[in-house]
Design a protein around this motif. Sequence first.
Motif, PDB file in Angstrom:
ATOM      1  N   ARG A 145      40.997  33.677  52.975  1.00 22.35           N
ATOM      2  CA  ARG A 145      40.008  32.880  52.249  1.00 22.35           C
ATOM      3  C   ARG A 145      38.682  32.975  52.971  1.00 22.35           C
ATOM      4  NH1 ARG A 145      41.719  27.400  49.805  1.00 22.35           N
ATOM      5  NH2 ARG A 145      42.848  28.926  48.591  1.00 22.35           N
ATOM      6  N   GLY A 159      43.333  28.400  45.972  1.00 17.65           N
ATOM      7  CA  GLY A 159      42.274  29.402  45.830  1.00 17.65           C
ATOM      8  C   GLY A 159      42.382  30.146  44.521  1.00 17.65           C
ATOM      9  N   ASP A 181      38.279  34.801  47.661  1.00 18.48           N
ATOM     10  CA  ASP A 181      39.541  35.077  48.334  1.00 18.48           C
ATOM     11  C   ASP A 181      39.665  36.590  48.471  1.00 18.48           C
ATOM     12  OD1 ASP A 181      40.115  32.396  48.349  1.00 18.48           O
ATOM     13  OD2 ASP A 181      41.641  32.485  46.789  1.00 18.48           O
TER      14      ASP A 181
END
Length: 195
Positions: free
Chosen positions: A76, A150, A81
């Motif tokens: 991340r 994410g 990401d």
Amino acid sequence: MKHTRLALAVTATALVLAGCSAGADQPAPSPAVSVDTPTSSAPETTSADVPRDARDKVSPAGEDAKLTVVDIRTGRHEGFDRVVYELGGEGAPGWRVGYVDEAIQDGSGNEVAVAGDAVLQVLIDGSAYPFDSGVEQYDGPNPVLAEPGGSVVEVNGAGVFEGVTQSFIGVAAHGTPFSVYSLTGPTRVVIDVAR
């Protein structure tokens, strides 16, 4: 002539310093960039940019590439990401990356279960079986789970079929912008997915 030599010296120094400052999985300022089509030369992203579009990304492999995926990892970063496919063997990888409606395994035609609301198919050209590349293939967890919350949910598979490694990235939302590029030392194909 004197100004030309000075400009070349300044440019070379800047490139050396920039190359030394790139992190292990940070994009280095180099000609290895993602392109929208095989004939385009425009970079898709730089280390300071977040991916901007969800169009398919394509780049050809080197003619003598014989590469095998030896590691898959996720991370991340601020604004995106990252998925990294580390490759062993020889040559420069190519890729074809884009959203697909279903994750269908090449060769068998079997559907692959991939978590997330969307699927990015990753095809790494210039791939080879371990007996051709001389390196052991990735044998870690499958799927590789990303940090919860994410845009990347998981990475599933890294099988080779007819000179192409196929993998799938589960993404939290369809149409999320992404970029693709390669790095060296070691050889990697990197996919950044916006958050």
